[in-house]
Design an enzyme around this catalytic site. Sequence first.
Site, PDB file in Angstrom:
ATOM      1  N   SER A   1       0.747  -1.440   0.072  1.00  0.00           N
ATOM      2  CA  SER A   1       0.059   0.192   0.082  1.00  0.00           C
ATOM      3  C   SER A   1       1.010   1.274  -0.064  1.00  0.00           C
ATOM      4  O   SER A   1       1.800   1.261   0.690  1.00  0.00           O
ATOM      5  CB  SER A   1      -0.810   0.042   1.264  1.00  0.00           C
ATOM      6  OG  SER A   1      -1.637   1.179   1.310  1.00  0.00           O
ATOM      7  N   LYS A   2       0.321   2.267  -0.860  1.00  0.00           N
ATOM      8  CA  LYS A   2       1.146   3.297  -0.776  1.00  0.00           C
ATOM      9  C   LYS A   2       0.213   4.677   0.000  1.00  0.00           C
ATOM     10  O   LYS A   2       0.676   5.684   0.014  1.00  0.00           O
ATOM     11  CB  LYS A   2       1.267   3.883  -2.387  1.00  0.00           C
ATOM     12  CG  LYS A   2       2.079   3.282  -3.040  1.00  0.00           C
ATOM     13  CD  LYS A   2       2.353   3.656  -4.527  1.00  0.00           C
ATOM     14  CE  LYS A   2       2.994   2.923  -5.281  1.00  0.00           C
ATOM     15  NZ  LYS A   2       4.712   3.132  -5.005  1.00  0.00           N
TER      16      LYS A   2
ATOM     17  N   LYS B   1     -13.774  -5.195   2.179  1.00  0.00           N
ATOM     18  CA  LYS B   1     -14.548  -3.903   1.855  1.00  0.00           C
ATOM     19  C   LYS B   1     -15.898  -4.392   2.025  1.00  0.00           C
ATOM     20  O   LYS B   1     -16.763  -3.605   2.385  1.00  0.00           O
ATOM     21  CB  LYS B   1     -14.296  -3.530   0.378  1.00  0.00           C
ATOM     22  CG  LYS B   1     -12.993  -2.881   0.197  1.00  0.00           C
ATOM     23  CD  LYS B   1     -12.806  -2.331  -1.128  1.00  0.00           C
ATOM     24  CE  LYS B   1     -11.646  -1.316  -1.159  1.00  0.00           C
ATOM     25  NZ  LYS B   1     -11.681  -0.605  -2.408  1.00  0.00           N
TER      26      LYS B   1
ATOM     27  N   ASP C   1     -14.461   5.420  -2.784  1.00  0.00           N
ATOM     28  CA  ASP C   1     -13.642   5.116  -3.920  1.00  0.00           C
ATOM     29  C   ASP C   1     -14.678   5.581  -5.136  1.00  0.00           C
ATOM     30  O   ASP C   1     -13.813   5.769  -5.946  1.00  0.00           O
ATOM     31  CB  ASP C   1     -13.973   3.468  -3.830  1.00  0.00           C
ATOM     32  CG  ASP C   1     -12.984   2.519  -3.105  1.00  0.00           C
ATOM     33  OD1 ASP C   1     -11.804   3.480  -2.803  1.00  0.00           O
ATOM     34  OD2 ASP C   1     -13.270   1.432  -2.764  1.00  0.00           O
TER      35      ASP C   1
ATOM     36  N   GLY D   1     -13.591  -8.125 -13.039  1.00  0.00           N
ATOM     37  CA  GLY D   1     -13.846  -8.255 -11.495  1.00  0.00           C
ATOM     38  C   GLY D   1     -15.245  -7.835 -10.889  1.00  0.00           C
ATOM     39  O   GLY D   1     -15.937  -7.199 -11.657  1.00  0.00           O
TER      40      GLY D   1
ATOM     41  N   GLY E   1     -15.703  -7.327  -7.261  1.00  0.00           N
ATOM     42  CA  GLY E   1     -15.672  -7.411  -5.637  1.00  0.00           C
ATOM     43  C   GLY E   1     -16.104  -5.987  -5.484  1.00  0.00           C
ATOM     44  O   GLY E   1     -16.712  -5.386  -5.998  1.00  0.00           O
TER      45      GLY E   1
ATOM     46  N   ALA F   1     -14.129  -3.328  -5.204  1.00  0.00           N
ATOM     47  CA  ALA F   1     -13.972  -2.364  -6.062  1.00  0.00           C
ATOM     48  C   ALA F   1     -14.915  -2.102  -7.429  1.00  0.00           C
ATOM     49  O   ALA F   1     -15.046  -0.888  -7.827  1.00  0.00           O
ATOM     50  CB  ALA F   1     -12.376  -2.367  -6.765  1.00  0.00           C
TER      51      ALA F   1
ATOM     52  N   MET G   1      -7.005  -0.388 -11.655  1.00  0.00           N
ATOM     53  CA  MET G   1      -7.060   0.196 -10.547  1.00  0.00           C
ATOM     54  C   MET G   1      -5.781  -0.371  -9.697  1.00  0.00           C
ATOM     55  O   MET G   1      -5.708   0.341  -8.626  1.00  0.00           O
ATOM     56  CB  MET G   1      -8.282  -0.243  -9.625  1.00  0.00           C
ATOM     57  CG  MET G   1      -9.770   0.406 -10.216  1.00  0.00           C
ATOM     58  SD  MET G   1     -10.984  -0.374  -9.059  1.00  0.00           S
ATOM     59  CE  MET G   1     -12.257   0.794 -10.065  1.00  0.00           C
TER      60      MET G   1
ATOM     61  N   GLY H   1      -3.255   3.324 -11.403  1.00  0.00           N
ATOM     62  CA  GLY H   1      -4.303   3.454 -10.603  1.00  0.00           C
ATOM     63  C   GLY H   1      -4.050   4.577  -9.189  1.00  0.00           C
ATOM     64  O   GLY H   1      -4.725   4.688  -8.464  1.00  0.00           O
TER      65      GLY H   1
END
EC number: 1.1.1.25
Length: 275
Positions: free
Chosen positions: A18-19, A70, A106, A125, A127, A129, A218, A241
């Site tokens: 993670s950033k 999430k 988000d 995807g 999920g 996101a 993302m 992302g």
Amino acid sequence: MTSGVPYAEVIGDPVGHSKSPLIHNFWLAKLGITGVYRTCHVAPEELQAYLEHRREDPVWTGCNLTIPHKIAALALVDEIDQSAADIGAANCIVPKNGKLVAFNTDGSGVDAAIPGVHNSVCIIGAGGAARAAIPTLDVMCALDIRVVARDPIKARHALSSLPYDLAFYPFAEAAEAMRNVDGIINASPLGMTGQWPMPDNILAALETVAPDAYVFDMVYSPLKTGLLQKAEAIGLTAVDGLIMLVGQAGGAFKLFFGEPAPREHDAELRGLLTA
């Protein structure tokens, strides 16, 4: 524990990539706010205990949620803000008056990343996101939303609470799903450092999209994913992302630390994130 100093954190499994700490700590320093933001590895079976423990910590100001928390977190909080209820997933939990409240920022990140309004979009995807992206696409007048998933039946079930007419395709039919679409969004962890790579047939299916389409991934670790490398190689607009990451972080920062993020420093921040 960070004794006496207000702190927030990002939790996930994995979370080491993670950033978010760099982003939030950069903003804290710019504003001169006493506080810290960090990572905390939390496995799925540890989520409930983590939240119960943090609830009792007076200097904990909240957390961001990443894979795989999430959706699961919604059952463990006291209140669900409309931003999370509309999506059916949370990316932030904040303590308020003794209660844990779930939010989702988000959508603002997706909105910042998508270059303009387009009619047809294919999402990889299904999920949390993806749940954040779909309502934003609907607001932006994307009338044709297609979802590519490893298991379309599970994907349909996962997204069934969203009030949108979605078309579902298995990975094997990615070329059909992407044919002539205006945009591609990877809302899965495929291509992320430490995760499975994007399947070759999905990369090949980019050849079937509209010639002026965008490809938004993302994933931000690595910044240039295989999907974005392929998009650039065939002349499509590639969106990384970090744009979404910084966008959603701005909303989360205000929830955690009570001040708007100093977005006038975005160029400097991006330089740090890409160094």
